[in-house]
Design a protein around this motif. Structure first.
Motif, PDB file in Angstrom:
ATOM      1  N   ARG B 515       0.819  -1.209   0.000  1.00 18.57           N
ATOM      2  CA  ARG B 515       0.000   0.000   0.000  1.00 18.57           C
ATOM      3  C   ARG B 515       0.854   1.261   0.000  1.00 18.57           C
ATOM      4  O   ARG B 515       0.543   2.241  -0.676  1.00 18.57           O
ATOM      5  CB  ARG B 515      -0.892  -0.032   1.242  1.00 18.57           C
ATOM      6  N   LYS B 518       2.062   1.829  -3.509  1.00 16.31           N
ATOM      7  CA  LYS B 518       1.008   2.349  -4.380  1.00 16.31           C
ATOM      8  C   LYS B 518       0.755   3.828  -4.094  1.00 16.31           C
ATOM      9  O   LYS B 518       0.623   4.633  -5.009  1.00 16.31           O
ATOM     10  CB  LYS B 518      -0.293   1.562  -4.170  1.00 16.31           C
ATOM     11  N   ASN B 519       0.702   4.145  -2.807  1.00 17.81           N
ATOM     12  CA  ASN B 519       0.475   5.543  -2.436  1.00 17.81           C
ATOM     13  C   ASN B 519       1.562   6.443  -2.987  1.00 17.81           C
ATOM     14  O   ASN B 519       1.294   7.502  -3.530  1.00 17.81           O
ATOM     15  CB  ASN B 519       0.453   5.682  -0.910  1.00 17.81           C
ATOM     16  N   LEU B 521       3.861   5.872  -5.484  1.00 14.86           N
ATOM     17  CA  LEU B 521       3.954   5.948  -6.948  1.00 14.86           C
ATOM     18  C   LEU B 521       2.770   6.711  -7.546  1.00 14.86           C
ATOM     19  O   LEU B 521       2.937   7.533  -8.443  1.00 14.86           O
ATOM     20  CB  LEU B 521       4.034   4.548  -7.554  1.00 14.86           C
ATOM     21  N   SER B 522       1.581   6.451  -7.027  1.00 13.93           N
ATOM     22  CA  SER B 522       0.402   7.087  -7.616  1.00 13.93           C
ATOM     23  C   SER B 522       0.246   8.528  -7.161  1.00 13.93           C
ATOM     24  O   SER B 522      -0.159   9.375  -7.938  1.00 13.93           O
ATOM     25  CB  SER B 522      -0.877   6.320  -7.246  1.00 13.93           C
ATOM     26  N   HIS B 523       0.567   8.804  -5.908  1.00 15.53           N
ATOM     27  CA  HIS B 523       0.237  10.129  -5.387  1.00 15.53           C
ATOM     28  C   HIS B 523       1.412  11.082  -5.337  1.00 15.53           C
ATOM     29  O   HIS B 523       1.218  12.284  -5.263  1.00 15.53           O
ATOM     30  CB  HIS B 523      -0.434   9.999  -4.025  1.00 15.53           C
ATOM     31  N   SER B 524       2.650  10.583  -5.377  1.00 19.25           N
ATOM     32  CA  SER B 524       3.775  11.503  -5.338  1.00 19.25           C
ATOM     33  C   SER B 524       4.630  11.435  -6.589  1.00 19.25           C
ATOM     34  O   SER B 524       5.500  12.263  -6.780  1.00 19.25           O
ATOM     35  CB  SER B 524       4.687  11.202  -4.143  1.00 19.25           C
ATOM     36  N   GLY B 526       3.473  10.365  -9.953  1.00 22.19           N
ATOM     37  CA  GLY B 526       2.840  10.443 -11.266  1.00 22.19           C
ATOM     38  C   GLY B 526       2.650   9.121 -11.989  1.00 22.19           C
ATOM     39  O   GLY B 526       2.469   9.101 -13.199  1.00 22.19           O
ATOM     40  N   TYR B 527       2.695   8.007 -11.258  1.00 16.43           N
ATOM     41  CA  TYR B 527       2.489   6.707 -11.899  1.00 16.43           C
ATOM     42  C   TYR B 527       1.024   6.295 -11.805  1.00 16.43           C
ATOM     43  O   TYR B 527       0.332   6.664 -10.850  1.00 16.43           O
ATOM     44  CB  TYR B 527       3.337   5.629 -11.218  1.00 16.43           C
ATOM     45  N   THR B 528       0.582   5.500 -12.765  1.00 18.34           N
ATOM     46  CA  THR B 528      -0.784   5.001 -12.733  1.00 18.34           C
ATOM     47  C   THR B 528      -0.776   3.488 -12.554  1.00 18.34           C
ATOM     48  O   THR B 528      -0.025   2.783 -13.227  1.00 18.34           O
ATOM     49  CB  THR B 528      -1.527   5.386 -14.025  1.00 18.34           C
ATOM     50  N   GLU B 529      -1.612   3.045 -11.628  1.00 13.52           N
ATOM     51  CA  GLU B 529      -1.687   1.608 -11.346  1.00 13.52           C
ATOM     52  C   GLU B 529      -2.577   0.924 -12.372  1.00 13.52           C
ATOM     53  O   GLU B 529      -3.704   1.344 -12.613  1.00 13.52           O
ATOM     54  CB  GLU B 529      -2.278   1.373  -9.947  1.00 13.52           C
ATOM     55  N   LEU B 589       3.624   3.542 -15.779  1.00  8.95           N
ATOM     56  CA  LEU B 589       2.658   2.573 -15.259  1.00  8.95           C
ATOM     57  C   LEU B 589       3.313   1.610 -14.283  1.00  8.95           C
ATOM     58  O   LEU B 589       4.516   1.360 -14.353  1.00  8.95           O
ATOM     59  CB  LEU B 589       2.060   1.750 -16.409  1.00  8.95           C
ATOM     60  N   TYR B 590       2.493   1.067 -13.392  1.00 10.00           N
ATOM     61  CA  TYR B 590       3.007   0.013 -12.516  1.00 10.00           C
ATOM     62  C   TYR B 590       1.885  -0.939 -12.166  1.00 10.00           C
ATOM     63  O   TYR B 590       0.708  -0.611 -12.278  1.00 10.00           O
ATOM     64  CB  TYR B 590       3.622   0.593 -11.239  1.00 10.00           C
TER      65      TYR B 590
END
Lengths: 360, 813
Positions: B515, B518-519, B521-524, B526-529, B589-590
């Motif tokens: 988690r 994910k937090n 990469l996605s929130h700091s 610029g990656y999209t899960e 992406l991840y």
């Protein structure tokens, strides 16, 4: 003697003089500060009155040393009071002058507040299933549940047998199963329920646990069916758990998820690993029970499968069903996400179309 | 299963005030979910009976006719019709403008409008069965109009009246009555209805079969364990004909096609009592003159039988069969044999009613891939008492329907079951504790007896004996809890919260790590899960240069294309890059997901058993940007930032073992505390091109199960240095081959006053000779105990210069 009297007399005159001078200074200060027309004048006034070397107040105070101790104290107090009054007047006047004079300067610095700073900072996105899953995990953690996980490739033992679905039992047909080639007895788990017995083995009782995860069903895919989707399994084992308790916990959880009181109803549902087994429906949140497309004009939406843990399952988990009781529930995370975001095609979750994912 | 309300009403009389909807809801709330409800003839009130008067050719279309159709005593309208079977005098279904029809049986019902078809006006429509929702009753075929000539009724009468469609049909998902074999027939469901409404259930008492003579029937049951009961009787004087309309209608309503009177009787009894039946032509099961012998036994390996659906079944010892003296004549409980089937010439029949072991039937049915109405009921384990009732009922119906029919043998009844009712002991306290509510004893008593249980109350102790039709699903006290509470009404149970200890729940570190990543990469960052199926195709595997034979394979994949379990998230991610590159210039992406490794071991299969294949959690990151020549750095800085956020110090190392799908000179291993936890690099273009990607892609992997084994570094406060730092910049040329990290490491130890060295520029190209690079650093000098003098700084800086020159042959600029 005479010297003493004279001395006292001089002191008194000096004391009087100083008091008068201070009060006079205070009056003067009030006047000139209020009359100051610009910041520059005000700065000069400030120096003139309070300047460390040649300020009028500083100058007056330098004469304090000639006074005896007790008189020094009373004049000192007065002087400090006057000093702080003057300082406040200066600040007040400065604010008055600033707001009018600076305004014209600030106008020149006007910017377009709708412009971003460039280059644009790209924000990322979490998958909607993750968002819903973490939301639920937080609710359950706050209620004292362990977050558990189990293998996606499971054994028939945990997926069926230990859940009171023996070999050759027709209940095995309820879930269409993917089996593994050349590995008899292995399959892709059809539900998150196998985690129940795994957790009983690992932690024993009492136990409160939820296990979110991927499950697999060998079903043809269409807008409302996917062969891969997400569930959240819950298990509570304790002493003397009743249907009423199960209902209470379910309602508490649903209230948190939907951020409001939800009306629920229980009806019979068949899951071999619970007895009695239920389907828990919630009053449709879209139409409030009047009937709409979301609830297929039923007024109720099927949400959670649940029930009291079957004694057989407790036995498989190594517990004595005479001592321990519990309830279990299974919730479709994928369906919840669809409801939450108004997604009508379940296949979107695995399409990985960024035009979809960028919305979350 | 389809349930007829009219049929239920034969066994329990419901007050008029009970609406169709109410009955459905009550069953849903207390017995079984009603998934659908259909009022028969609902769309047929507007469709009327018409008679074709005259047919003439359409002037402008070869395949169309202009049909003058009588729709009332004095009213003839002209309709354009393309049906191939129309003839003058034929009675047909006519839809007038304004009614709803389904064109060619497809899509939804839409309103019919008056239309002009190729220049000729059509004032209605002559319908095919599937255009008005009657395809189940009258199977439709292409361009064939529904022929109603056999029906009596005046032209202009609505079809609902003509066809006497006045029933309400409820739909139950068979899966939801898996545990209730008693609900697989109307009588059983009527029992529930009677309990729910407190109405009397009529007795199903059929007189005993009168012993007949003329035919010798012998029955031998070899496998007693799997055949709790087998009864058969011979009837003669049978005349095969269509069954009467009332019976056909019932069968239609419940989704079965009428065949002939005898077959229909067996099906009717099955729908009525839930007991599958079979009828053999007795003359095809001969054992001497006017004699038949039936043997219930296990098949011999390799024995063959032609089934009713015209397929040849090759049997084995696991199959239970009904046989004559030589050959199998039916696959027990599943399907009859073709050779002994009833046909138009049949005059003597053997009626069979039996009970077989559910598991055995299920196994056999699954093995042969034959699922029938019969096998779905037998596999639920049926009531051996009901077996006899069903046979009596079938004989009763046969005598009623076939004039001249008579019983010509004894009813042979082989019983291998105990008539004794199982008992369950519970207490009133147990019920209260389990339900969380006190149901008064008299009410408990009433519920149990209405459901057919016998209950003895001694103070708070209750001894319950289970009726024969429930002995398979009511076995333990908890089952009784369900019976009492569902009938009492679940809505009466109040929600209460249990008392729990305030113990802090045990943490799941792997989930927490997942988690956090994910937090971040996605929130700091610029990656999209993204999220891909666990199943991969042969082609995806080979696109990355792997072999499918190393992968775990599904026995029954959803499609032959995707039979393998993924061993890496990379193919999925590359697929998603390709899919999205047409919409976006830049993709970060991840995915975090499970991969399946057949060679390694994971969770236990069962306590003390073997281990499942390892299912590790993997993080995969991919980056690409249009026309970017070196996307490697995106991943390297992402990894640095990610691990820093997670609290790990990492080192990138040149791999000892290269990853075959990554650029040999653009890949690195990630080490935490000397343990390799992942790698990253640029995907070789030959592989990314296989996925249809024409940009360079970098990719990186982290094994989360490995990382979780390593404790993150803690943070200890370091006193803030109070003496001011001195800054010096240094720029120099070095050979390309020297790794930046070697240089940084050297700078940091060049002098004890050096605190930090921050790279702020790398330059290659103009004015720099080939094979060289120019590096520029900010170097921070600082002492812990005094303010540095400029001489001190100078001296230290000079030492740095010297070291760089000596070690790296650096040309300081």
């Amino acid at each position: 003697m005479l010297f003493d009297i004279l001395n006292k007399f001089v002191t008194m005159i000096l004391w009087n003089y100083m008091k008068e001078s201070l009060l006079h200074l205070s009056e003067q200060a009030k006047k000139i500060i209020s009359e100051a027309k610009d910041l520059e004048t005000l700065r000069e006034i400030s120096i003139r009155l309070l300047g460390r070397k040649h300020g009028e107040l500083t100058h007056l105070l330098s004469q304090l040393k000639d006074l005896p101790q007790d008189q020094k104290k009373s004049i000192g107090l007065l002087a400090n009071q006057i000093k702080s009054d003057i300082e406040q007047l200066l600040i007040k006047r400065k604010n008055e002058l600033t707001s009018s004079s600076v305004k014209s300067e600030l106008v020149k610095e006007a910017i377009d507040i709708t412009e971003p700073s460039l280059p644009k900072k790209e924000s990322g996105h979490m998958h909607p299933i993750s968002i819903i899953q973490y939301e639920l995990e937080d609710i359950f953690t706050s209620m004292g549940f362990i977050i558990a996980d189990g293998p996606e490739l499971e054994s028939e033992y945990y997926n069926f047998e230990a859940l009171n679905i023996p070999r050759d039992h027709p209940a095995r047909d309820i879930q269409d199963t993917f089996y593994i080639k050349d590995h008899p007895g292995l399959l892709m788990r059809t539900h998150t329920s196998p985690v129940q017995v795994r957790m009983l083995e690992k932690y024993g009782a009492p136990l409160r646990v939820v296990a979110p995860g991927r499950v697999f069903r060998n079903e043809a895919t269409d807008a409302s069916h996917e062969h891969t989707f997400y569930q959240l399994e819950g298990l509570v084992v304790d002493k003397e758990i009743s249907i009423g308790h199960m209902l209470g916990v379910m309602k508490e959880m649903l209230k948190e998820v939907f951020k409001r009181e939800v009306e629920v109803r229980l009806r019979p549902g068949y899951f071999p690993f619970v007895e009695p087994g239920f389907e828990l429906d919630i009053r449709c949140l879209i139409c409030h029970g009047k009937g709409c497309g979301v609830c297929k004009y039923q007024g109720w939406v099927e949400s959670v499968g649940c029930g009291l843990v079957h004694p057989e399952v407790l036995t498989f988990g190594g517990l004595d069903p005479k001592q321990w009781t519990g309830f279990a529930f299974g919730w479709g995370l994928t369906r919840l996400a669809m409801m939450r975001y108004g997604i009508s095609d379940v296949r979107l979750f695995f399409k990985n179309d960024l035009r979809f994912l960028f919305q979350f | 299963m389809l349930v007829s309300k009219n049929w239920l009403s034969e066994f329990v009389t419901l007050p008029k005030s009970v609406s169709d909807k109410d009955l459905g809801l009550k069953l849903t709330l207390s017995t079984v979910e009603i998934e659908g409800m259909k009022k028969q003839g609902e769309n047929l009130d507007q469709i009327i009976l018409g008679e074709i008067v005259k047919i003439s050719q359409h002037p402008n279309a070869d395949k169309l006719k202009v049909v003058d159709t009588k729709i009332a005593l004095n009213k003839i309208i002209s309709i354009i019709c393309g049906g191939i079977n129309i003839k003058e005098g034929m009675k047909v279904a006519v839809a007038l403008p304004g009614t709803k029809v389904r064109w060619h049986g497809q899509s939804d019902f839409v309103e019919l409008k008056e239309a002009e078809i190729r220049g000729v006006k059509s004032h209605g429509m002559i319908c095919a069965s599937n255009e008005i929702g009657l395809e189940e009753m009258f199977p439709a075929s292409e361009r064939v109009i529904l022929d109603l000539s056999l029906f009596t009724g005046a032209v202009g009468m609505p079809l609902s009246k003509i066809l006497e469609l006045d029933d309400t049909i409820y739909e139950i998902d068979n899966k939801s009555i898996t545990h209730r074999s008693d609900l697989w027939g109307h009588y059983g469901l009527a029992r529930e209805v009677s309990v729910l409404y407190g109405k009397k259930l009529s007795n199903f008492s059929i007189p005993q079969i009168k012993k007949g003579a003329g035919w010798k029937l012998d029955v031998f049951v070899k496998n007693k364990k799997q055949t709790p009961r087998y009864i058969a009787v011979v009837l003669d004087g049978i005349k095969i004909a269509p069954s009467p309309a009332w019976m056909q209608k019932r069968l239609f309503s419940c989704g079965l096609r009428p065949i002939n009177n005898i077959v229909d009787i067996t099906n009717y009894v099955m729908l009525e009592l839930g007991q599958p039946m079979h009828a053999f032509d007795a003359k095809k099961v001969l054992a001497g003159k006017n004699a038949s012998t039936i043997i219930v036994r296990n098949a011999k390996l390799g024995e063959k039988m032609l089934t009713l659906d015209h397929t040849i079944c090759t049997l084995s010892e696991n199959d239970l069969v009904i046989a004559d003296k030589k050959n199998p004549i039916a696959l027990a409980g599943i399907i009859g044999g073709e050779k002994t089937a009833v046909d138009e010439s049949t005059t003597t029949i053997i009626f069979e009613s039996a009970n077989f072991n559910g598991a055995a039937i299920r196994k056999s049915a699954l093995h042969h891939g034959i699922r029938t109405e019969s096998s779905s009921r037998f596999e639920k384990d049926l009531d051996s008492v009901n077996t006899e009732t069903a046979l009596r009922r079938a004989v009763q119906l046969a005598l009623q329907l076939c004039r001249g029919a008579r019983v010509v043998s004894r009813a042979r009844d082989i019983k291998n079951f105990s008539i004794k009712r199982p008992t369950i002991n519970i207490t009133h306290e147990f019920l209260v504790k389990k339900i969380g509510l006190e149901i008064p004893l008299p009410q408990t008593k009433k519920i149990l007896s209405n459901l057919g249980f016998k209950a003895d109350f001694k103070k708070s102790k209750i001894q319950i004996s289970v009726p024969s039709w429930r002995r398979k699903d009511i076995k333990i006290s908890e089952d009784v809890v369900e019976e009492i509470s569902r009938i009492y009404g679940y809505q009466k149970i109040t929600a209460t919260l249990p008392k729990f200890s305030i113990q802090v729940p045990r943490k799941n570190n792997l989930r927490i790590l997942e988690r956090k990543i994910k937090n971040f990469l996605s929130h700091s960052f610029g990656y999209t899960e993204v999220s891909h199926y666990s199943f991969v195709s042969e082609s995806e595997i080979s696109k990355i240069g792997w072999k499918s034979k190393d992968h775990i394979k599904l026995l029954n994949p959803i499609s032959e294309e995707y039979p393998f379990l993924r061993q890496s998230l990379l193919p999925g991610l590359l697929g998603s890059i390709e899919k999205n590159l047409s919409y976006y210039d830049k993709l970060f992406l991840y995915e975090i997901g499970t991969i399946f490794s057949p060679q390694q071991e994971g969770f236990k299969e069962s306590p003390g058993g073997r281990n499942l294949p390892l299912q590790a959690l993997q993080l995969y990151i991919v980056c690409t940007k249009k026309e970017e020549k070196n996307p490697f750095n995106y991943i390297s800085s992402t990894m640095s930032a990610l691990f820093d956020f997670l609290g790990y110090s990492i080192r990138y190392e040149i791999p000892n073992e290269q990853i075959q799908y990554l650029h040999p000179y653009r890949q690195a291993d990630i080490y935490v505390n000397n343990q390799k936890v992942g790698f990253f690099g640029e995907v070789l273009t030959q592989f990314s091109e296989n996925f249809g990607i024409n940009e360079r892609v970098s990719a990186g992997k982290v094994d989360l199960n490995k990382l979780i084994q390593i404790a993150p570094r803690g943070t200890t406060y370091q006193a803030i240095l109070t003496f001011p730092p001195a800054l010096r910049d240094i720029a120099f040329l070095v050979d390309e081959k020297i790794a930046l990290r070697t240089i940084v490491d050297a700078i940091l130890v060049a002098h004890q006053l050096i605190r930090e060295a921050e790279l702020f520029d790398i330059y290659r190209g103009k004015n720099i000779s080939d094979g060289k690079k120019s590096l520029a650093f900010h170097v921070v000098y600082q002492s812990m105990d005094h303010t540095l003098t400029s001489q001190e700084v100078e001296k230290a800086h000079q030492q740095l210069v010297n070291i760089l020159q000596q070690k790296f042959n650096a040309q300081v600029r």
